[in-house]
Motif scaffolding. Structure first.
Motif, PDB file in Angstrom:
ATOM      1  N   ARG A  30     -14.036   6.706 -31.395  1.00  0.00           N
ATOM      2  CA  ARG A  30     -13.613   6.192 -30.105  1.00  0.00           C
ATOM      3  C   ARG A  30     -12.103   6.276 -29.971  1.00  0.00           C
ATOM      4  NH1 ARG A  30     -14.385   1.048 -29.945  1.00  0.00           N
ATOM      5  NH2 ARG A  30     -14.371   0.841 -27.689  1.00  0.00           N
ATOM      6  N   HIS A  77     -15.454   9.156 -17.518  1.00  0.00           N
ATOM      7  CA  HIS A  77     -16.697   9.045 -18.271  1.00  0.00           C
ATOM      8  C   HIS A  77     -16.547   9.526 -19.705  1.00  0.00           C
ATOM      9  CE1 HIS A  77     -16.674  13.231 -16.929  1.00  0.00           C
ATOM     10  NE2 HIS A  77     -17.568  13.494 -17.858  1.00  0.00           N
ATOM     11  N   LYS A  78     -15.471  10.267 -19.990  1.00  0.00           N
ATOM     12  CA  LYS A  78     -15.243  10.756 -21.343  1.00  0.00           C
ATOM     13  C   LYS A  78     -14.460   9.759 -22.199  1.00  0.00           C
ATOM     14  CE  LYS A  78     -15.460  15.661 -20.213  1.00  0.00           C
ATOM     15  NZ  LYS A  78     -14.786  16.972 -20.306  1.00  0.00           N
ATOM     16  N   VAL A  79     -13.930   8.736 -21.579  1.00  0.00           N
ATOM     17  CA  VAL A  79     -13.166   7.722 -22.299  1.00  0.00           C
ATOM     18  C   VAL A  79     -14.082   6.529 -22.575  1.00  0.00           C
ATOM     19  CG1 VAL A  79     -11.170   6.195 -22.248  1.00  0.00           C
ATOM     20  CG2 VAL A  79     -11.037   8.456 -21.175  1.00  0.00           C
ATOM     21  N   GLU A 109     -17.812  21.476 -17.810  1.00  0.00           N
ATOM     22  CA  GLU A 109     -17.960  20.030 -17.901  1.00  0.00           C
ATOM     23  C   GLU A 109     -17.172  19.475 -19.080  1.00  0.00           C
ATOM     24  OE1 GLU A 109     -18.863  16.178 -17.218  1.00  0.00           O
ATOM     25  OE2 GLU A 109     -19.105  17.899 -15.896  1.00  0.00           O
ATOM     26  N   GLU A 110     -17.192  20.197 -20.206  1.00  0.00           N
ATOM     27  CA  GLU A 110     -16.441  19.749 -21.387  1.00  0.00           C
ATOM     28  C   GLU A 110     -14.946  19.776 -21.140  1.00  0.00           C
ATOM     29  OE1 GLU A 110     -17.714  22.238 -24.527  1.00  0.00           O
ATOM     30  OE2 GLU A 110     -19.646  21.225 -24.799  1.00  0.00           O
ATOM     31  N   GLU A 143     -11.140   9.856 -29.168  1.00  0.00           N
ATOM     32  CA  GLU A 143     -11.455  10.178 -27.775  1.00  0.00           C
ATOM     33  C   GLU A 143     -10.428   9.569 -26.820  1.00  0.00           C
ATOM     34  OE1 GLU A 143     -15.400   8.736 -27.388  1.00  0.00           O
ATOM     35  OE2 GLU A 143     -16.331  10.447 -28.411  1.00  0.00           O
ATOM     36  N   ASP A 178      -7.193  11.574 -26.867  1.00  0.00           N
ATOM     37  CA  ASP A 178      -7.308  12.762 -26.015  1.00  0.00           C
ATOM     38  C   ASP A 178      -6.999  12.405 -24.571  1.00  0.00           C
ATOM     39  OD1 ASP A 178      -7.987  14.329 -28.159  1.00  0.00           O
ATOM     40  OD2 ASP A 178     -10.152  14.201 -27.818  1.00  0.00           O
ATOM     41  N   GLY A 179      -7.451  11.220 -24.145  1.00  0.00           N
ATOM     42  CA  GLY A 179      -7.179  10.789 -22.781  1.00  0.00           C
ATOM     43  C   GLY A 179      -5.703  10.531 -22.539  1.00  0.00           C
ATOM     44  N   ARG A 195     -13.515  19.507 -18.123  1.00  0.00           N
ATOM     45  CA  ARG A 195     -13.122  18.696 -16.969  1.00  0.00           C
ATOM     46  C   ARG A 195     -12.733  17.289 -17.419  1.00  0.00           C
ATOM     47  NH1 ARG A 195     -17.619  18.905 -14.015  1.00  0.00           N
ATOM     48  NH2 ARG A 195     -16.888  20.648 -12.742  1.00  0.00           N
ATOM     49  N   PRO A 196     -11.541  16.821 -17.001  1.00  0.00           N
ATOM     50  CA  PRO A 196     -11.156  15.448 -17.336  1.00  0.00           C
ATOM     51  C   PRO A 196     -11.990  14.447 -16.542  1.00  0.00           C
ATOM     52  CG  PRO A 196      -9.567  16.422 -15.837  1.00  0.00           C
ATOM     53  CD  PRO A 196     -10.524  17.517 -16.206  1.00  0.00           C
TER      54      PRO A 196
END
Length: 313
Positions: A79, A58-60, A51-52, A82, A85-86, A54-55
């Motif tokens: 933020r 919801h992570k952005v 899960e960590e 994060e 990273d995206g 996986r792009p």
């Protein structure tokens, strides 16, 4: 009631003692329970790791207005990281997508997929399949397929490239091979630093490559980078010419007149001036002219190298 009535035995005589079996059963159940718990923990850890990695959107973080002016707050800084990273994920994912498209195209893996608009037949080409099945234009599909190998090798060398930079290297790959394209990128990195590479810098360097460039495909990337650098430096030096610039010709004629006047002669042919200059240049005992010419040529070399470095950077 006799004492025998109160005797406690572990079994009647002649019957097997089942105590050891009972203890073994307990140990077996405990071991099974422990293993089951361990398996659950391992499975949970694997699921968490997946899960960590996986792009996903919801992570952005969601867009919000600034907390204020000036420096970021701790929450904003988090933020920001994060979101970076995206962005970096997109710069990596593009060549993964390109490789996948290229694999599908080369192997014609779409050939038994029914055409979305004409179900009675299957897809014939990647150009048909990509827009209808994945919403990828023909042009974008071609760009992704053409650049993924370059992006993959650049990433393997621990450089962070983006699609714009790689697109500028595709013509080099087509003309001189994959290693030559990587060599050009390495050359730009060495000239300006990895954090200052831009698509424009790569494009400007590619434009300097001569059309008749000869490279040994067996050389490694770093050797090719040195070869290309040497070619570019040589290309940017002023080309030697037999023609004397008009300004120099006028200056020679004016100086020849001064010499004619000093010698009380009506004129001195340019050929005679050239001869005397060559004699003075080659004189082993008086190196005055030689030294002046050498100094001027050194200055010209220095200026050419400076121009080459500026062009590469």
């Amino acid at each position: 009631m006799s004492a025998d009535d109160f005797e406690v035995g572990w079994g009647d005589e002649g019957e097997p003692d089942r105590t050891a079996d009972t203890l073994n059963d307990v140990d077996t159940r405990r071991e099974a329970k422990r293993k089951k718990t361990q398996d659950v923990d391992i499975t949970a850890a694997i699921e968490q790791a997946v899960e960590e990695a996986r792009p996903g959107l919801h992570k952005v973080p969601d867009p919000v207005e600034p907390a204020g002016e000036g420096e970021l707050t701790d929450e904003e800084r988090q933020r920001y990281e994060e979101c970076l990273d995206g962005v970096d994920l997109g710069n990596v994912a593009w060549f993964i997508q390109g490789k996948a498209l290229d694999t599908i195209a080369v192997g014609r893996l779409f050939r038994d997929t029914p055409h979305k608009l004409e179900p009675e037949r299957n897809y014939d080409t990647i150009e048909e399949w990509a827009p209808l099945e994945k919403g990828i234009s023909v042009g974008q599909c071609s760009k992704l397929r053409a650049g993924w190998e370059i992006g993959e090798v650049i990433a393997a060398r621990d450089y962070k490239s983006n699609p714009g930079q790689v697109r500028e290297l595709v013509p080099v790959k087509n003309a001189f091979g994959l290693k030559a394209a990587i060599a050009v990128y390495v050359l730009v990195v060495e000239a300006v630093g990895a954090d200052k590479v831009t698509a424009e810098r790569v494009r400007d360097t590619v434009k300097l490559l001569p059309g008749d460039l000869k490279l040994d495909e067996d050389e490694d990337v770093d050797a090719l980078a040195r070869t290309i650098k040497g070619v570019l430096v040589e290309e940017l030096q002023p080309a030697a010419s037999r023609a004397i610039p008009p300004a120099v010709t006028r200056a020679v004629d004016q100086t020849a007149i001064k010499i004619a006047n000093a010698l009380d002669r009506p004129r001195i042919p340019r050929s005679e001036v050239t001869l005397r200059l060559m004699e003075a240049f080659a004189d082993p005992e008086d190196t005055t002219v030689f030294d002046v010419v050498l100094d001027r040529m050194k200055e010209a070399e220095k200026a050419a190298k400076k121009a080459a470095k500026k062009a590469l950077g």
